[in-house]
Design an enzyme around this catalytic site. Structure first.
Site, short mmCIF file in Angstrom:
data_model
loop_
_atom_site.label_atom_id
_atom_site.label_comp_id
_atom_site.label_asym_id
_atom_site.label_seq_id
_atom_site.Cartn_x
_atom_site.Cartn_y
_atom_site.Cartn_z
CB SER A 163 124.66 20.27 11.50
OG SER A 163 125.91 20.20 10.86
CG ASP A 319 130.02 20.05 11.61
OD1 ASP A 319 130.51 18.91 11.69
OD2 ASP A 319 128.97 20.29 11.00
CG ASP A 321 126.63 16.94 12.60
OD1 ASP A 321 127.38 17.88 12.27
OD2 ASP A 321 125.80 16.45 11.82
CG ASP A 323 127.73 16.88 8.89
OD1 ASP A 323 128.26 17.83 9.50
OD2 ASP A 323 126.59 16.96 8.37
#
Length: 577
Positions: A163, A319, A321, A323
């Site tokens: 992440s 961000d 990734d 999410d």
């Protein structure tokens, strides 16, 4: 002469290096061993840390720095994790209420170092174990993987990502779905008892050489899986909000969300989207940011520069990734661009979705939810619209499990606006609805900050702040929490503590969690808890200031800032800072 303890460390590391299937990490470990044998104290400390114990598998899956050793992310640790997840999935299948079945699994990965390697080896292990396995066609955002778990009716989803962690990290996130879990939990990250079940299977795995790997047999999904996600998310746009006159600056922050997020915005009719050029393409080293997290100071600097150059209306930042999503806009009170806090965005989305629900004449059994550390304002917005509201523990593994969920958020920039498609936080779908709201607000001659003021006038000014204390090691967090429990604070900003709750004992039907909640006589709230993924103690502060009229808002905001500063100082004193 080496001590028995040091000799055990050296022999364990040598055995690891010999069995390591990755030549790079094996060579790295051999070099570290040579340095230790030559008396390098720093190398010995590093080696001890790497072999201080296995990387623990919990409800966040795995996440750590890349490198050789059981306390790092590497191919040995990932192979063992994959074997454990596969064994747990087969256990669930064997115990299926409708009889045994073949579990289905889908695996995604981002652009971090080794993500694709970890994903491909997971596919090989799942296939060898007997799972029907699908592999994402390319580096894609976490929400696309979460979407695929539900769309393909898979029992298991794996996302290889760290992440917004630093570039040296990687991680392994696990979802369950399909017949393995109840309908409201399908496509949601694991919680107990599944985390313990997987951990037990990992512990039972023998040598890494004993884990079978298939040479073929899994299915690489077509690129259309991303297009299916884009179509599903773009359909969230409300046809009643037809104005799309909005100049957007978009940054994926060197992550994998740029192409997908832009495709969603354009499919929904937003034609003026400018990418932050230096952050547009995936880069695992994140060269333009000190820390690839939109919450971190300076992370949005390039995006804000681009917004100034292009006379933009809105900055949307995902961000790495994708999410999570951050939002920035020009504050009319100062004329300067600023990033909105997570709670502010959570309130705006809640008010927008509540207005959409009530515009149809009925809320249709809608349920809003947010984590306990998020603002109390969403609950008041929901109540005013006749919408049920639920408070959960921190983390989307809890928010997404709320029965009947229609919208959920947590203050750390996580928003779930389409749980039927993605039952997890999704920065791309949330970004779309925020763009829709900003465009409608602009068309009405107002701003997002005006909408926040509307909420404050209706429900009281809710002002929040956060204090994070980074420590050298995780055990220090336990020591700090123990000190607070033995010597609790008596007041914050001059208001005496009226209620003190040890969340480890449970609270208002919530499962026990390590945390402390304080509520003062004037409704100031302080929550202190250890981070679940980093060596941080996180402190969440909120004050509520009544507002009688629009004319009184500036004074109320100034008073709230003063109160928050005093609360922050008192929290720091309680922690001995």
């Amino acid at each position: 002469m080496t001590s028995p303890e040091q000799q055990l460390l050296l022999s364990s590391a040598a055995a690891w290096a010999q069995a390591d299937p990755d030549p790079q990490t094996a060579a790295e470990l051999e070099a570290l061993l040579d340095a230790v044998r030559q008396g390098d104290a720093a190398a010995e400390a590093e080696l001890r840390d790497r072999f201080s114990g296995p990387l623990l598998f919990g409800t966040a899956g795995l996440r750590a720095a890349l490198g050789a050793g059981p306390n790092r992310m590497n191919r040995v640790v990932v192979r063992r994790a994959a074997a454990g997840v596969a064994a747990h999935a087969l256990d669930l299948a064997a115990a299926g209420a409708g009889g045994a079945y073949v579990p289905r699994a889908v695996i995604g990965y981002d652009a971090r170092h080794n993500s694709r390697v970890f994903a491909e080896e997971t596919a090989a292990i799942f296939t060898a174990a007997g799972l029907q396995t699908f592999l994402m066609p390319s580096e894609l955002p976490t929400p696309v993987l979460a979407y695929a778990v539900r769309a393909l009716e898979c029992e298991v989803g794996i996302m290889v990502t760290a992440s917004h962690n630093p570039p040296q990290d990687n991680g392994y996130k696990v979802y369950l779905g399909g017949r393995a879990v109840a309908p409201e939990a399908r496509g949601v990250q694991i919680v107990a008892p599944h985390d313990a079940g997987i951990a037990a299977h990992i512990a039972a795995v023998g040598s890494v050489d004993s884990i079978p790997l298939a040479a073929e047999g899994w299915t690489v999904l077509p690129e259309s899986i991303e297009k299916d996600y884009v179509t599903a998310v773009a359909a969230l746009a409300d046809p009643a909000f037809t104005d799309r006159d909005l100049n957007i600056v978009l940054t994926p922050m060197h992550g994998v969300g740029g192409r997908t997020a832009r495709a969603v915005l354009e499919a929904a009719g937003f034609g003026s989207v400018t990418m932050v050029e230096r952050q547009a393409e995936p880069d695992p080293d994140f060269p333009t940011v000190a820390f690839p997290n939109p919450e971190e100071p300076g992370a949005l600097d390039l995006a804000l520069e681009t917004a100034q150059e292009t006379d933009a209306d809105l900055v949307i930042a995902n961000d790495p990734d994708a999410d999570r999503v951050a939002l920035a806009a020009k504050d009319p009170a100062t004329g300067a661009w600023r990033m909105l806090r997570g709670d502010e965005v959570g309130t705006l989305l809640g008010a927008h979705l509540a207005a959409r629900a009530t515009a149809g004449g009925s809320t249709g059994g809608a349920v809003f939810a947010n984590s306990i550390v998020s603002s109390r304002l969403l609950g008041r917005v929901a109540a005013a619209a006749g919408i049920a509201h639920v408070q959960t523990l921190t983390g989307f593994k809890w928010i997404a499990r709320v029965p009947g969920l229609s919208y959920g958020y947590e203050e750390a920039l996580g928003y779930c606006v389409a749980p039927a498609a993605v039952r997890d936080k999704d920065g791309i779908s949330a970004g779309l609805l925020l763009a829709e709201l900003a465009a409608a607000t602009k068309a009405a001659g107002r701003t997002l900050f005006d909408l926040l003021d509307d909420a404050f006038l209706a429900h009281g000014l809710h002002a929040a702040d956060q204090l994070s204390v980074r420590v050298a090691s995780l055990p220090l967090l336990g020591e700090m929490m123990a000190r607070l429990r033995s010597n609790p604070p008596q007041a914050f900003a001059g208001s005496p503590v009226a209620t003190a709750v040890d969340l480890s004992q449970g609270f208002e039907n919530l499962p026990p969690t390590d945390g402390l909640l304080y509520l003062t006589a004037d409704s100031t709230r302080v929550i202190i808890r250890p981070s679940g993924t980093e060596p941080k103690l996180k402190c969440y502060l909120e004050v509520i200031e009544p507002v009688a009229s629009a004319e009184g808002l500036p004074d109320a905001k100034a008073t709230a800032r003063v109160r928050l500063q005093a609360v922050r100082a008192d929290v720091g004193a309680a922690l001995g800072l």
